[in-house]
Motif scaffolding. Structure first.
Motif, mmCIF file in Angstrom:
data_model
loop_
_atom_site.group_PDB
_atom_site.id
_atom_site.type_symbol
_atom_site.label_atom_id
_atom_site.label_comp_id
_atom_site.label_asym_id
_atom_site.label_seq_id
_atom_site.Cartn_x
_atom_site.Cartn_y
_atom_site.Cartn_z
ATOM 1 N N GLY A 27 0.802 -1.224 0.000
ATOM 2 C CA GLY A 27 0.000 0.000 0.000
ATOM 3 C C GLY A 27 0.827 1.262 0.000
ATOM 4 N N ALA A 28 2.129 1.144 -0.297
ATOM 5 C CA ALA A 28 3.071 2.271 -0.409
ATOM 6 C C ALA A 28 3.633 2.715 0.932
ATOM 7 N N SER A 29 3.329 1.993 2.014
ATOM 8 C CA SER A 29 3.939 2.352 3.297
ATOM 9 C C SER A 29 5.388 1.877 3.312
ATOM 10 N N SER A 30 6.133 2.368 4.309
ATOM 11 C CA SER A 30 7.526 1.952 4.440
ATOM 12 C C SER A 30 7.658 0.531 4.977
ATOM 13 N N GLY A 31 6.533 -0.073 5.350
ATOM 14 C CA GLY A 31 6.578 -1.440 5.867
ATOM 15 C C GLY A 31 6.749 -1.450 7.370
ATOM 16 N N LEU A 32 7.851 -2.040 7.844
ATOM 17 C CA LEU A 32 8.056 -2.217 9.278
ATOM 18 C C LEU A 32 8.010 -0.914 10.060
ATOM 19 N N ALA A 33 8.642 0.128 9.550
ATOM 20 C CA ALA A 33 8.687 1.401 10.281
ATOM 21 C C ALA A 33 7.288 1.954 10.489
ATOM 22 N N TRP A 34 6.443 1.858 9.471
ATOM 23 C CA TRP A 34 5.075 2.356 9.574
ATOM 24 C C TRP A 34 4.276 1.509 10.558
ATOM 25 N N LEU A 35 4.423 0.188 10.474
ATOM 26 C CA LEU A 35 3.701 -0.696 11.382
ATOM 27 C C LEU A 35 4.171 -0.521 12.824
ATOM 28 N N ARG A 36 5.475 -0.290 12.989
ATOM 29 C CA ARG A 36 6.008 -0.112 14.343
ATOM 30 C C ARG A 36 5.420 1.160 14.975
ATOM 31 N N ALA A 37 5.313 2.213 14.203
ATOM 32 C CA ALA A 37 4.719 3.449 14.720
ATOM 33 C C ALA A 37 3.246 3.236 15.049
ATOM 34 N N ALA A 38 2.532 2.506 14.188
ATOM 35 C CA ALA A 38 1.112 2.242 14.434
ATOM 36 C C ALA A 38 0.914 1.400 15.686
ATOM 37 N N SER A 39 1.845 0.494 15.939
ATOM 38 C CA SER A 39 1.700 -0.402 17.089
ATOM 39 C C SER A 39 1.897 0.324 18.412
ATOM 40 N N GLU A 40 2.452 1.537 18.378
ATOM 41 C CA GLU A 40 2.637 2.313 19.600
ATOM 42 C C GLU A 40 1.338 2.975 20.060
ATOM 43 N N HIS A 41 0.354 3.045 19.174
ATOM 44 C CA HIS A 41 -0.916 3.687 19.546
ATOM 45 C C HIS A 41 -1.654 2.838 20.578
ATOM 46 N N ARG A 42 -2.312 3.507 21.522
ATOM 47 C CA ARG A 42 -3.128 2.840 22.520
ATOM 48 C C ARG A 42 -4.532 3.454 22.527
ATOM 49 N N PHE A 43 -5.543 2.618 22.408
ATOM 50 C CA PHE A 43 -6.902 3.091 22.604
ATOM 51 C C PHE A 43 -7.108 3.439 24.074
ATOM 52 N N PHE A 44 -7.996 4.385 24.342
ATOM 53 C CA PHE A 44 -8.402 4.783 25.682
ATOM 54 C C PHE A 44 -7.188 5.234 26.510
ATOM 55 N N PRO A 45 -6.488 6.277 26.074
ATOM 56 C CA PRO A 45 -5.164 6.595 26.631
ATOM 57 C C PRO A 45 -5.135 6.866 28.130
ATOM 58 N N GLU A 46 -6.160 7.551 28.666
ATOM 59 C CA GLU A 46 -6.102 7.866 30.099
ATOM 60 C C GLU A 46 -6.243 6.633 30.978
ATOM 61 N N LEU A 47 -6.832 5.576 30.434
ATOM 62 C CA LEU A 47 -6.900 4.331 31.208
ATOM 63 C C LEU A 47 -5.506 3.764 31.449
ATOM 64 N N TRP A 48 -4.602 3.989 30.518
ATOM 65 C CA TRP A 48 -3.231 3.518 30.671
ATOM 66 C C TRP A 48 -2.435 4.437 31.596
ATOM 67 N N THR A 49 -2.558 5.742 31.388
ATOM 68 C CA THR A 49 -1.758 6.669 32.194
ATOM 69 C C THR A 49 -2.291 6.803 33.613
ATOM 70 N N ALA A 50 -3.565 6.429 33.832
ATOM 71 C CA ALA A 50 -4.106 6.477 35.192
ATOM 72 C C ALA A 50 -3.332 5.572 36.139
#
Length: 297
Positions: free
Chosen positions: A270-293
């Motif tokens: 899909g024209a992404s850089s591959g691993l680098a793009w997936l690695r950045a995406a994998s850092e995202h967390r849904f419901f962020p304050e639940l983690w930082t709480a």
């Protein structure tokens, strides 16, 4: 908030408990091997002939059928999870967290099954993937509209992600509706406020189609749920949402490992850089304050 799509029904004879018992008695407890219609009722209910006609392979590669079917399985699971999370969101909006917890309980094994889909593809060697990879052309999972709808209903909003679907108006409308609707997390935060959390009104009324911006008041509200005198129901909701976010993060992490194992650091289709793009995406967390709480406990 958009209404859920109507349930499609197939006309068929219904059976009551009494009728099922009578049929079992007449058959001596053995399954009937003939049908009163030209098609079997199971075929009609599950539309199996249609389902099994949807695999259109482009090579003779031994692993392409596995890759193709698992892609379709994932799409079906995306659809199921979207329906469950949409239901849970609406239950929270109706101030019915008990029902939402039950819905999230039902969704959790579906998420775990989704992670297990990668185990099937892990058995495919790089050489086997290369037998048909070029024939995929520019096809990429990032173009999945059902996955995008799933991310939107959970709260990872990005208006730019409407663009891959603009060429099919009916699909674009569905994705846009999810972008414009409150997410599951939006409704969870609003529930916190209705239960007494001091969350500013401008945060509660922020544009739901924009990327979510964490707020310290939400972090404190979730942390309060975990204190000995906290609201037990909200604590159960917090943990249920953490399960959702955890399994989604695990799905992304295993995907990253699988891609690295299979194609290394090559660019994606899909024209992404591959691993680098997936690695950045994998850092995202849904419901962020639940983690930082957790930092406040």
């Amino acid at each position: 908030m958009p209404e859920p799509p109507p349930v499609e029904t197939v006309s068929a004879a219904t059976l009551s408990d009494e009728e099922r018992s009578a049929r079992a008695t007449r058959s001596g407890g053995e399954p009937l091997l003939t049908s009163e219609t030209t098609r079997s009722p199971y075929l009609d209910y599950e539309q199996i002939d249609t389902l099994l006609s949807l695999q259109r392979l482009r090579s003779d590669g031994a692993a392409e059928l596995s890759f193709h079917i698992m892609g379709q399985v994932k799409e079906l699971l995306f659809k199921l999870l979207h329906a469950e999370f949409s239901r849970a969101r609406d239950e929270l909006a109706r101030d019915d967290p008990e029902s939402a917890l039950w819905t999230l309980r039902r969704a959790l094994p579906v998420q775990r099954l989704l992670v297990q889909c990668w185990d099937v593809l892990r058995a495919m060697s790089p050489a086997e993937f290369n037998e048909f990879r070029d024939l995929l052309g520019a096809a990429s999972g990032v173009q999945s509209f059902m996955y995008r709808r799933l991310e939107f209903v959970l709260g990872n909003k990005n208006p730019a992600m409407l663009r891959p679907h603009s060429g099919v108006p009916s699909i674009a409308a569905q994705v846009a509706a999810d972008l414009a609707a409150p997410s599951l997390y939006d409704e969870a935060v609003r529930l916190l406020a209705r239960r007494g959390a001091a969350i500013p009104e401008d945060h509660l009324t922020a544009d739901v189609a924009a990327a979510y911006r964490p707020h310290p008041s939400v972090e404190r509200a979730w942390a309060d749920c975990y204190r000995p005198d906290g609201d037990l129901l909200l604590r159960r909701l917090a943990e249920a949402l953490c399960d959702v976010a955890y399994e989604f993060a695990r799905w992304r992490a295993v995907h990253l490992l699988l891609v690295e194992r299979t194609i290394g650091n090559k660019p994606g289709s899909g024209a992404s850089s591959g691993l680098a793009w997936l690695r950045a995406a994998s850092e995202h967390r849904f419901f962020p304050e639940l983690w930082t709480a957790r930092n406040l406990l």
